[in-house]
Design a protein around this motif. Structure first.
Motif, PDB file in Angstrom:
ATOM      1  N   SER A 150       0.836  -1.200   0.000  1.00  0.00           N
ATOM      2  CA  SER A 150       0.000   0.000   0.000  1.00  0.00           C
ATOM      3  C   SER A 150       0.878   1.260   0.000  1.00  0.00           C
ATOM      4  O   SER A 150       2.097   1.179   0.105  1.00  0.00           O
ATOM      5  CB  SER A 150      -0.934   0.000   1.212  1.00  0.00           C
ATOM      6  N   VAL A 151       0.232   2.410  -0.119  1.00  0.00           N
ATOM      7  CA  VAL A 151       0.935   3.687  -0.033  1.00  0.00           C
ATOM      8  C   VAL A 151       0.357   4.499   1.121  1.00  0.00           C
ATOM      9  O   VAL A 151      -0.787   4.281   1.540  1.00  0.00           O
ATOM     10  CB  VAL A 151       0.855   4.489  -1.353  1.00  0.00           C
ATOM     11  N   HIS A 152       1.159   5.424   1.622  1.00  0.00           N
ATOM     12  CA  HIS A 152       0.749   6.285   2.728  1.00  0.00           C
ATOM     13  C   HIS A 152      -0.468   7.112   2.309  1.00  0.00           C
ATOM     14  O   HIS A 152      -0.515   7.618   1.188  1.00  0.00           O
ATOM     15  CB  HIS A 152       1.917   7.194   3.122  1.00  0.00           C
ATOM     16  N   PRO A 153      -1.460   7.264   3.197  1.00  0.00           N
ATOM     17  CA  PRO A 153      -2.677   7.992   2.816  1.00  0.00           C
ATOM     18  C   PRO A 153      -2.445   9.478   2.501  1.00  0.00           C
ATOM     19  O   PRO A 153      -3.210  10.073   1.758  1.00  0.00           O
ATOM     20  CB  PRO A 153      -3.601   7.819   4.022  1.00  0.00           C
ATOM     21  N   LYS A 154      -1.384  10.080   3.050  1.00  0.00           N
ATOM     22  CA  LYS A 154      -1.121  11.506   2.804  1.00  0.00           C
ATOM     23  C   LYS A 154       0.107  11.747   1.930  1.00  0.00           C
ATOM     24  O   LYS A 154       0.304  12.854   1.447  1.00  0.00           O
ATOM     25  CB  LYS A 154      -0.938  12.245   4.133  1.00  0.00           C
ATOM     26  N   HIS A 155       0.944  10.743   1.772  1.00  0.00           N
ATOM     27  CA  HIS A 155       2.184  10.878   1.013  1.00  0.00           C
ATOM     28  C   HIS A 155       2.255   9.726   0.003  1.00  0.00           C
ATOM     29  O   HIS A 155       2.826   8.684   0.285  1.00  0.00           O
ATOM     30  CB  HIS A 155       3.402  10.856   1.943  1.00  0.00           C
ATOM     31  N   ALA A 156       1.696   9.945  -1.166  1.00  0.00           N
ATOM     32  CA  ALA A 156       1.555   8.881  -2.171  1.00  0.00           C
ATOM     33  C   ALA A 156       2.880   8.282  -2.622  1.00  0.00           C
ATOM     34  O   ALA A 156       2.919   7.174  -3.134  1.00  0.00           O
ATOM     35  CB  ALA A 156       0.786   9.403  -3.370  1.00  0.00           C
ATOM     36  N   SER A 157       3.983   8.997  -2.408  1.00  0.00           N
ATOM     37  CA  SER A 157       5.284   8.462  -2.817  1.00  0.00           C
ATOM     38  C   SER A 157       5.857   7.478  -1.792  1.00  0.00           C
ATOM     39  O   SER A 157       6.858   6.824  -2.054  1.00  0.00           O
ATOM     40  CB  SER A 157       6.283   9.599  -3.048  1.00  0.00           C
ATOM     41  N   LEU A 158       5.214   7.364  -0.622  1.00  0.00           N
ATOM     42  CA  LEU A 158       5.709   6.456   0.422  1.00  0.00           C
ATOM     43  C   LEU A 158       5.012   5.101   0.291  1.00  0.00           C
ATOM     44  O   LEU A 158       3.853   4.925   0.678  1.00  0.00           O
ATOM     45  CB  LEU A 158       5.486   7.041   1.814  1.00  0.00           C
ATOM     46  N   TYR A 159       5.733   4.148  -0.265  1.00  0.00           N
ATOM     47  CA  TYR A 159       5.255   2.792  -0.507  1.00  0.00           C
ATOM     48  C   TYR A 159       5.640   1.910   0.681  1.00  0.00           C
ATOM     49  O   TYR A 159       6.756   1.994   1.181  1.00  0.00           O
ATOM     50  CB  TYR A 159       5.915   2.276  -1.795  1.00  0.00           C
ATOM     51  N   TYR A 160       4.733   1.042   1.124  1.00  0.00           N
ATOM     52  CA  TYR A 160       4.984   0.150   2.255  1.00  0.00           C
ATOM     53  C   TYR A 160       5.413  -1.232   1.768  1.00  0.00           C
ATOM     54  O   TYR A 160       4.577  -2.016   1.324  1.00  0.00           O
ATOM     55  CB  TYR A 160       3.743   0.050   3.144  1.00  0.00           C
ATOM     56  N   PRO A 161       6.711  -1.546   1.880  1.00  0.00           N
ATOM     57  CA  PRO A 161       7.196  -2.863   1.467  1.00  0.00           C
ATOM     58  C   PRO A 161       6.978  -3.938   2.541  1.00  0.00           C
ATOM     59  O   PRO A 161       7.270  -5.105   2.317  1.00  0.00           O
ATOM     60  CB  PRO A 161       8.685  -2.625   1.236  1.00  0.00           C
ATOM     61  N   ILE A 162       6.484  -3.515   3.707  1.00  0.00           N
ATOM     62  CA  ILE A 162       6.132  -4.439   4.789  1.00  0.00           C
ATOM     63  C   ILE A 162       4.793  -3.984   5.372  1.00  0.00           C
ATOM     64  O   ILE A 162       4.346  -2.858   5.123  1.00  0.00           O
ATOM     65  CB  ILE A 162       7.214  -4.504   5.903  1.00  0.00           C
ATOM     66  N   ASN A 163       4.162  -4.839   6.161  1.00  0.00           N
ATOM     67  CA  ASN A 163       2.915  -4.482   6.835  1.00  0.00           C
ATOM     68  C   ASN A 163       3.209  -3.525   7.984  1.00  0.00           C
ATOM     69  O   ASN A 163       4.232  -3.653   8.675  1.00  0.00           O
ATOM     70  CB  ASN A 163       2.231  -5.743   7.367  1.00  0.00           C
ATOM     71  N   TYR A 164       2.289  -2.579   8.193  1.00  0.00           N
ATOM     72  CA  TYR A 164       2.460  -1.547   9.218  1.00  0.00           C
ATOM     73  C   TYR A 164       1.103  -1.279   9.842  1.00  0.00           C
ATOM     74  O   TYR A 164       0.086  -1.232   9.143  1.00  0.00           O
ATOM     75  CB  TYR A 164       2.997  -0.283   8.549  1.00  0.00           C
ATOM     76  N   GLY A 165       1.085  -1.123  11.149  1.00  0.00           N
ATOM     77  CA  GLY A 165      -0.188  -0.861  11.809  1.00  0.00           C
ATOM     78  C   GLY A 165       0.010  -0.359  13.220  1.00  0.00           C
ATOM     79  O   GLY A 165       1.007   0.287  13.526  1.00  0.00           O
ATOM     80  N   TYR A 166      -0.930  -0.699  14.078  1.00  0.00           N
ATOM     81  CA  TYR A 166      -0.896  -0.214  15.459  1.00  0.00           C
ATOM     82  C   TYR A 166      -1.381  -1.299  16.416  1.00  0.00           C
ATOM     83  O   TYR A 166      -2.084  -2.229  16.027  1.00  0.00           O
ATOM     84  CB  TYR A 166      -1.739   1.057  15.605  1.00  0.00           C
ATOM     85  N   ILE A 167      -0.993  -1.121  17.676  1.00  0.00           N
ATOM     86  CA  ILE A 167      -1.369  -2.069  18.725  1.00  0.00           C
ATOM     87  C   ILE A 167      -2.481  -1.418  19.545  1.00  0.00           C
ATOM     88  O   ILE A 167      -2.242  -0.431  20.247  1.00  0.00           O
ATOM     89  CB  ILE A 167      -0.153  -2.421  19.605  1.00  0.00           C
ATOM     90  N   PRO A 168      -3.701  -1.916  19.414  1.00  0.00           N
ATOM     91  CA  PRO A 168      -4.816  -1.283  20.111  1.00  0.00           C
ATOM     92  C   PRO A 168      -4.650  -1.344  21.626  1.00  0.00           C
ATOM     93  O   PRO A 168      -4.182  -2.333  22.178  1.00  0.00           O
ATOM     94  CB  PRO A 168      -6.039  -2.080  19.649  1.00  0.00           C
ATOM     95  N   GLY A 169      -5.006  -0.228  22.265  1.00  0.00           N
ATOM     96  CA  GLY A 169      -4.969  -0.172  23.718  1.00  0.00           C
ATOM     97  C   GLY A 169      -3.631   0.221  24.315  1.00  0.00           C
ATOM     98  O   GLY A 169      -3.538   0.453  25.519  1.00  0.00           O
TER      99      GLY A 169
END
Length: 114
Positions: free
Chosen positions: A17-36
């Motif tokens: 995927s690409v960053h929602p605000k910076h289209a030139s930033l491609y994600y070569p790995i999964n990225y997310g958050y830890i809830p809580g």
């Protein structure tokens, strides 16, 4: 919670995927958050997923490293499958796409902390 902890990550930027605000930033790995878990920036703790080569929506794994940004308020946790081994350099290569813009240090569980 921290190094060595088992955590669940919600993936909001899957591999490819690409960053929602910076289209030139491609994600070569999964990225997310830890809830809580609230990070120093006031949002939920961000996490990179290493050791998985397909896009995910959620992932449960072990925190194998913490990336401290000296020029930002955020820390990024690095999460991998259980029994999966990475060197500091392997992690640095995986997260370079985003961390190249920051002054960082990677802390791992086997580091001597004094």
């Amino acid at each position: 919670m921290g190094l060595g902890s088992k955590v669940q990550v919600i993936i909001d930027r899957p591999l490819g995927s690409v960053h929602p605000k910076h289209a030139s930033l491609y994600y070569p790995i999964n990225y997310g958050y830890i809830p809580g878990i609230i990070a120093p920036d006031g949002d939920e703790q961000d996490a990179y997923i290493v050791g998985v080569d397909k896009p995910l929506t959620t992932f449960t794994g072990i925190v194998i490293a913490i990336i401290t940004r000296f020029d930002d308020v955020e820390e990024k946790w690095v999460v991998a499958p259980e029994n999966c081994s990475f060197t500091r350099e392997m992690i640095r290569e995986q997260v370079y796409f985003q961390e190249q813009y920051f002054d960082t240090q990677i802390q791992m569980a086997n580091d001597d902390i004094k």
